[in-house]
Design an enzyme around this catalytic site. Sequence first.
Site, short mmCIF file in Angstrom:
data_model
loop_
_atom_site.label_atom_id
_atom_site.label_comp_id
_atom_site.label_asym_id
_atom_site.label_seq_id
_atom_site.Cartn_x
_atom_site.Cartn_y
_atom_site.Cartn_z
N TRP A 1 38.64 35.10 39.80
CA TRP A 1 38.49 34.21 38.64
C TRP A 1 39.21 34.76 37.42
O TRP A 1 39.82 34.00 36.66
CB TRP A 1 37.01 33.95 38.34
CG TRP A 1 36.33 33.33 39.52
CD1 TRP A 1 35.38 33.89 40.31
CD2 TRP A 1 36.61 32.04 40.09
NE1 TRP A 1 35.05 33.03 41.32
CE2 TRP A 1 35.78 31.89 41.22
CE3 TRP A 1 37.48 30.99 39.76
CZ2 TRP A 1 35.80 30.75 42.02
CZ3 TRP A 1 37.49 29.85 40.55
CH2 TRP A 1 36.66 29.74 41.66
N ASP B 1 34.43 35.16 30.06
CA ASP B 1 33.95 34.22 31.07
C ASP B 1 32.63 34.78 31.60
O ASP B 1 32.61 35.76 32.32
CB ASP B 1 34.99 34.11 32.21
CG ASP B 1 34.48 33.26 33.37
OD1 ASP B 1 33.34 32.76 33.32
OD2 ASP B 1 35.24 33.10 34.36
N LYS C 1 25.41 28.39 38.09
CA LYS C 1 24.85 29.59 38.71
C LYS C 1 23.47 29.89 38.13
O LYS C 1 22.47 29.85 38.83
CB LYS C 1 25.78 30.78 38.56
CG LYS C 1 27.05 30.64 39.41
CD LYS C 1 28.25 30.78 38.58
CE LYS C 1 29.58 30.46 39.20
NZ LYS C 1 29.75 30.31 40.59
N1 PMP Z 1 34.52 32.09 36.66
C1 PMP Z 1 33.61 32.66 37.48
C2 PMP Z 1 33.15 34.05 37.19
C3 PMP Z 1 33.12 31.95 38.57
O1 PMP Z 1 32.24 32.51 39.40
C4 PMP Z 1 33.58 30.63 38.81
C5 PMP Z 1 33.06 29.78 39.92
N2 PMP Z 1 32.56 30.38 41.01
C6 PMP Z 1 34.54 30.10 37.94
C7 PMP Z 1 34.96 30.84 36.86
C8 PMP Z 1 35.06 28.71 38.15
O2 PMP Z 1 34.09 27.85 37.75
P1 PMP Z 1 34.17 26.27 37.91
O3 PMP Z 1 34.00 25.97 39.36
O4 PMP Z 1 33.01 25.81 37.07
O5 PMP Z 1 35.48 25.82 37.38
#
Ligand code: PMP
Length: 357
Positions: free
Chosen positions: A100, A170, A194
């Site tokens: 991510w 993030d 989450k």
């Molecule tokens: N950042 C992190 C740390 C994540 O765990 C995730 C999703 N698993 C994301 C970003 C992406 O999130 P989204 O699916 O809401 O775009």
Amino acid sequence: MAERKHNFNAGPGALPRSVLEEVQQDLVDWKGTGMSVMEMSHRTPVYEGILFEARDVIASLYDLPDTHEVLFLQGGASLQFAMVPLNLGAGGAYANTGTWATKALEEARRVGFADEVWSSEKSGFKSVPGVHEVLEVPESATYFHYTSNNTIYGTQYQHRPRVGVPLVCDMSSDFLSRPVDVGAYDLIYAGAQKNAGPSGVTVVIGKKDLLRSFTGEATVPTMLRYATHAKNDSMYNTPNTFGIYVVGLVAKWVRDIGGLAAMHIVNQSKAQALYEALDAHPLVTGHAELASRSLMNVTFRLETPEQEKRLLARAESAGMEGLKGHRSVGGLRASIYNAVPEASVAALVDLIRGFAG
Ligand code: PMP
């Protein structure tokens, strides 16, 4: 109701049972309004009340200073990967701690220059920067971006990186899980699915100055400007009305547990129980380095893929779901977010203790 699973999904993940029951009870007729929250116009005092309460509970959980505010956006955390550089400007510095964080960096590079100032790629993303590690972030960087919890690798910062430029984080997979000095950040974002609620809502917390005055390129579309959302109380267009309502209920559930400090203690105790069982098991190797271990996503491997399959099969027959590791890491992963009951962690601990191969 059929028995609920022990839900170790990485996101969407477990929600508190009491929240689900409240939603169920109020689903058809929300508090005598004669309609579901899903059916309400967002341009009504009743719905505004629901959104403002969700916003205010989150603000009070984090003890938010007046300089900061909470927004509810859409597009997931993934859209924030682009909105951050589009709003704060090119020239961000990124710590790359895996998937991510890498995606955030790549997206920033579509907007302009972005600098990778730290990476654990060579060691398989087993770690995050250490507490005493000095990050080499150039003074000229527009901001520093990091990922507080790396959902896939099971690593987590146990400190706030000290850098001399605006701080962006993030917090998707550890939002609402522990106290954070939000006032020290310029911007935080988190996909809700989450710890904070259902998918489809992204919580953004930032400095009002930054959120309300757009200084980016004139070509940046209206919907991609924080100012658009900040100046319209997160209701410039139709928000995820139902999702925000559930986020509000989850935030109140955290408040009723005793707030973020109390939540953190529960999370520490769940993680400790699980790591202890894993560390004591002769067939288990953890993925994350000790100092970088996550309280939210616990990643580990057994000696052979066959053993992993057998453990997963036993977990499944014991009513456990979501334990297969992400395909990029393999092995197993237990996501033990806020709403995963201590009893579910205890059941997993028992299963691991009794697993002989
Ligand atoms: N950042 C992190 C740390 C994540 O765990 C995730 C999703 N698993 C994301 C970003 C992406 O999130 P989204 O699916 O809401 O775009």
